[in-house]
Every structure is written in C-alpha cells, then in structure tokens.
Write a protein that holds these residues in place. Structure first.
Motif, PDB file in Angstrom:
ATOM      1  N   ARG A  38       0.859  -1.186   0.000  1.00 12.80           N
ATOM      2  CA  ARG A  38       0.000   0.000   0.000  1.00 12.80           C
ATOM      3  C   ARG A  38       0.895   1.235   0.000  1.00 12.80           C
ATOM      4  NH1 ARG A  38      -0.196   2.656   4.846  1.00 12.80           N
ATOM      5  NH2 ARG A  38       0.554   1.540   6.702  1.00 12.80           N
ATOM      6  N   ARG A  39       0.324   2.356  -0.409  1.00 14.90           N
ATOM      7  CA  ARG A  39       1.084   3.595  -0.470  1.00 14.90           C
ATOM      8  C   ARG A  39       1.220   4.187   0.927  1.00 14.90           C
ATOM      9  NH1 ARG A  39       2.278   7.193  -4.640  1.00 14.90           N
ATOM     10  NH2 ARG A  39       2.718   9.316  -3.937  1.00 14.90           N
ATOM     11  N   GLY A  40       2.405   4.661   1.248  1.00  9.91           N
ATOM     12  CA  GLY A  40       2.637   5.303   2.530  1.00  9.91           C
ATOM     13  C   GLY A  40       2.441   6.799   2.459  1.00  9.91           C
ATOM     14  N   ASP A  41       2.834   7.490   3.521  1.00 10.48           N
ATOM     15  CA  ASP A  41       2.585   8.924   3.646  1.00 10.48           C
ATOM     16  C   ASP A  41       3.673   9.802   3.036  1.00 10.48           C
ATOM     17  OD1 ASP A  41       0.239   8.383   5.052  1.00 10.48           O
ATOM     18  OD2 ASP A  41       1.292   8.328   6.980  1.00 10.48           O
ATOM     19  N   CYS A  42       4.815   9.235   2.694  1.00  7.86           N
ATOM     20  CA  CYS A  42       5.940  10.043   2.214  1.00  7.86           C
ATOM     21  C   CYS A  42       5.753  10.378   0.728  1.00  7.86           C
ATOM     22  CB  CYS A  42       7.257   9.300   2.427  1.00  7.86           C
ATOM     23  SG  CYS A  42       8.709  10.296   2.028  1.00  7.86           S
ATOM     24  N   ALA A  43       5.266  11.580   0.451  1.00  5.20           N
ATOM     25  CA  ALA A  43       4.953  11.972  -0.926  1.00  5.20           C
ATOM     26  C   ALA A  43       6.206  12.174  -1.771  1.00  5.20           C
ATOM     27  CB  ALA A  43       4.121  13.256  -0.909  1.00  5.20           C
ATOM     28  N   GLU A  44       7.342  12.445  -1.117  1.00  5.06           N
ATOM     29  CA  GLU A  44       8.564  12.726  -1.882  1.00  5.06           C
ATOM     30  C   GLU A  44       9.186  11.480  -2.486  1.00  5.06           C
ATOM     31  OE1 GLU A  44       7.917  15.794   1.270  1.00  5.06           O
ATOM     32  OE2 GLU A  44       8.005  13.598   1.222  1.00  5.06           O
ATOM     33  N   ALA A  45       8.817  10.298  -1.975  1.00  7.40           N
ATOM     34  CA  ALA A  45       9.372   9.049  -2.518  1.00  7.40           C
ATOM     35  C   ALA A  45       8.628   8.647  -3.785  1.00  7.40           C
ATOM     36  CB  ALA A  45       9.276   7.937  -1.480  1.00  7.40           C
ATOM     37  N   GLN A  46       9.277   7.832  -4.601  1.00 10.44           N
ATOM     38  CA  GLN A  46       8.636   7.254  -5.788  1.00 10.44           C
ATOM     39  C   GLN A  46       8.050   5.909  -5.382  1.00 10.44           C
ATOM     40  OE1 GLN A  46      11.164   6.817  -9.252  1.00 10.44           O
ATOM     41  NE2 GLN A  46       9.912   5.142 -10.044  1.00 10.44           N
ATOM     42  N   TRP A  47       6.717   5.773  -5.439  1.00 11.14           N
ATOM     43  CA  TRP A  47       6.057   4.592  -4.896  1.00 11.14           C
ATOM     44  C   TRP A  47       5.760   3.545  -5.952  1.00 11.14           C
ATOM     45  CZ3 TRP A  47       5.284   3.312   0.114  1.00 11.14           C
ATOM     46  CH2 TRP A  47       5.539   4.304   1.063  1.00 11.14           C
ATOM     47  N   HIS A  48       5.959   2.278  -5.553  1.00  8.86           N
ATOM     48  CA  HIS A  48       5.536   1.125  -6.357  1.00  8.86           C
ATOM     49  C   HIS A  48       4.751   0.204  -5.423  1.00  8.86           C
ATOM     50  CE1 HIS A  48       7.880   2.253  -9.823  1.00  8.86           C
ATOM     51  NE2 HIS A  48       8.983   2.322  -9.095  1.00  8.86           N
ATOM     52  N   ILE A  49       3.534  -0.139  -5.802  1.00  9.44           N
ATOM     53  CA  ILE A  49       2.653  -0.936  -4.951  1.00  9.44           C
ATOM     54  C   ILE A  49       2.658  -2.381  -5.435  1.00  9.44           C
ATOM     55  CG2 ILE A  49       0.368  -1.077  -3.916  1.00  9.44           C
ATOM     56  CD1 ILE A  49       1.916   1.595  -3.477  1.00  9.44           C
ATOM     57  N   LEU A  50       3.306  -3.256  -4.695  1.00  7.09           N
ATOM     58  CA  LEU A  50       3.318  -4.678  -5.015  1.00  7.09           C
ATOM     59  C   LEU A  50       3.863  -5.481  -3.856  1.00  7.09           C
ATOM     60  CD1 LEU A  50       6.184  -5.698  -7.472  1.00  7.09           C
ATOM     61  CD2 LEU A  50       6.270  -3.694  -6.011  1.00  7.09           C
TER      62      LEU A  50
END
Length: 373
Positions: free
Chosen positions: A60-72
């Motif tokens: 799931r996506r976390g709270d840190c908007a500055e990171a580049q997120w990948h959900i898997l």
C-alpha cells in the motif's frame, strides 16, 4: 546578490526532493516502506542531502509523498523491474507479528528475501541491506558480554521468528556467491523499541517481571531511530558486513526492576519453561517457550563496527526503557498473552499470572469445573 538566510535555505531543502536539488548520492529502494521502520527510514532518506532519490515499495502507499512509490508484494518477481535504476536496496518487508500463523510468516519472510536478493542482482544493484536481529546470536549462559559481530550464530528456531531470521542470514551469506558483484550488509538490532510489539516488549506489560531462578538476564535496547541511523550508514557505504546495533552497555535485571518499578516473580526453570511450552501448545499464549531464553541469558552486542565508522547511538538503555514503559502503559499481558481490561481487573494482576503459569493441567481442571456448573 546575497545568499539566502540559512534557515530559509534549510526550509527549502526540506520541501525539495534531493534529486531536484542535484544531489549526487545513491538512489535507494526501501521495501516495507509504508509503515514501521520502513516508513521511518524512507522519511529519513528522503530528507538526506546524501541520498539522490528514494524508491518506496509496499503493498500500500505510505505517507511520504517525496518518494517514488511502487505498490506490489515483495514476493512478486516483477519487483526486479521496479528496482531498476536503484543503487542500494534496504529490505524491511518482514512479518514478525506474534499473532501471524508461523507457517505463513515463514513463507512470506523467506520467499520475500529470496525474491528481493534475486531481483536486486537482476537489476544490476550492487548492495542489499537486510535487517534481522541480535537474537540470531542466541541467548546462552556462556555468552560473552558483549558479543562481537563475528560471534557464532548459536540461536535455534525455538523463539518467535528466529528461525526465519536465521534463514535470512543464510540467504545473505549465499547471495554474493550466487550473484557475483552483489554485496549484502546485515544489520542486527538489540531489543527494538519504538512502536514495536514483540515478545520482549510484551515482557514489560506484565504485572510482574518473570525471572527464572538461576538465570542472569542482561538487557540491551535499540531505539528505532538509532536503527534507522545505522541503516543509513549502511546505505551510504560508511560501513559494511555484519553489523550489530544497540545502546551502549546494558542493564542488569535488578536495574530494570528498579527503573521500571515492576517487581519480579521468580520461578524454577522447569516450572517456567514447562508452563510456557504447554500454554503455547494449547493455544493460550502466542509465545513459544524459546522466547523465555531471551529474558534469561545475555545476548548483548558491542556494535564495534558501527562505532569504528563513527556512528553513535542517540539513546541510552535507560531512556529507551522509559519510552517502552510509557508505550505499554495500560496494557495487560501475562505469559505473552494480552488481557482485556476486564480480564485483568477481574482476575487481578497476581491472580492472572498464577492462573496462566499454572499450565495446561490447571486449565483443564478449570474447564471441567465450568462444565459441571
């Protein structure tokens, strides 16, 4: 034109991702980045002037908007594609929950680590940082105080999650041979405190501190903030290899009792271990008897490699214990089993302890008595 005020410059840096500021550090991928240690480390690395970019991976996506997120899921081989472009991977997606089915927990932890190591090699990453625990050294009466990082791993798989951690350690040793060019750093924290829930933190939720007669406990803690600092050192290649991390020194059992204000309840070894085994076997407590060893014998670590590299803990054992006691205030746990407020009040603190440590025979008698009513 004059340069900006230092406070203005610092505020700009906090709101601007390092990559956008032209930072020439590594690109770091963090698994398990949405919660717990992973979330703390992700936020720390994003704010660092020595890290170019953070790739955050979780279910799931976390709270840190500055990171580049990948959900898997980290067990998904597709993770190899998500890791491309990273220089370092910190693998923190582990399940050490006391309530998780042990077989499912092992399948997730071992398969996840195998997949991340293989994917990192396939993506051309040169370093993977794993996090296990100083529990892998084992809690034994003849342990040196403190243990060096090179001490033999003498733990067995009898305590919660330790079998998984030992298998992760074996994977870490084999990975560089299976994938030439891949370096693996393993970080082993002492009793981890700071939003954690383990058999060892639950020990301090009990109305009495169980002490096994003839044992010699030695308590060393590690605050999650210090662990994140150690992980950052590994990410930036300021230190490598097998690293132990914790507060400097340790506390004797008597010091813990004095600082906590919780009195002890001393039991013979055969009674304590036998009761713990039977209670776990019939499903009354989540903790196997092997967890008791870590409250009986020392497994204190020196942390010499991190110290030699310039790292220092920001927390003392006394400070971490105080934070732990504040965190668990109001919780009621006996023999690793959490009691509801009503249960604890009805039974009474001492009564609950005696009831649970009475083992399976007492439980069976109580059940028979209830059936007769």
């Amino acid at each position: 034109m004059s340069s900006p005020d230092p406070q203005v410059r610092a505020a700009r840096n906090q709101s601007t991702p390092p990559a956008a500021r032209g930072v020439r550090g590594p690109v770091v991928a963090v698994t398990g980045a949405a919660s717990g240690i992973g979330a703390l480390l992700t936020a720390r690395l994003v704010a660092s002037d020595e890290v170019k970019q953070v790739i955050a991976i979780d279910e799931r996506r976390g709270d840190c908007a500055e990171a580049q997120w990948h959900i898997l899921d980290v067990r998904d081989p597709a993770i190899a594609e998500k890791l491309r472009g990273a220089d370092v991977v910190v693998h923190l997606a582990l399940d050490l929950d006391l309530e998780t089915d042990p077989a499912a927990r092992t399948a997730y932890n071992v398969r996840g680590t195998q997949t991340v190591l293989t994917a990192a090699a396939a993506a051309g990453i040169h370093r993977v940082v794993l996090c296990t625990s100083a529990m892998v050294y084992g809690a034994l009466d003849d342990n040196e105080l403190p243990l060096s990082e090179d001490a033999e791993l003498r733990a067995t798989a009898e305590a919660t999650g330790v079998g998984d951690l030992l298998e992760i350690e074996r994977l870490a040793r084999r990975a560089p041979r299976a994938h030439p060019g891949l370096n693996v750093t393993v970080v082993r924290p002492a009793v981890l405190v700071g939003g954690t829930d383990t058999a060892l933190t639950r020990y301090f939720e009990s109305p009495r501190l169980l002490v096994v007669a003839g044992s010699r406990p030695a308590w060393q803690f590690c605050h999650v903030e210090d662990l994140c600092g150690a992980l950052e050192y590994a990410v930036l290649e300021k230190v490598e290899g097998e690293l132990a991390v914790g507060c400097d020194g340790w506390l004797e059992q008597e010091e813990v009792e004095e600082l906590s204000g919780i009195r002890r309840m001393e039991l013979p070894s055969a009674v304590a271990l036998g009761a713990a085994a039977r209670l776990h076997r019939i499903g009354l407590t989540p903790s196997p008897a092997g967890d008791l060893a870590y409250t009986m014998y020392p497994w204190v670590v020196s942390g010499s490699r991190l110290h030699d590299a310039g790292w220092r803990p920001q927390w003392t054992n006394e400070e971490v214990l105080a934070e732990l006691l504040d965190e668990v205030s109001g919780r009621h746990t006996v023999a690793g089993r959490r009691l509801g407020r009503k249960d604890a009040t009805a039974a009474g603190a001492a009564g609950a302890t005696v009831a649970l440590l009475g083992a399976a025979a007492v439980v069976r008698r109580a059940r028979k008595a209830r059936r007769r009513i």
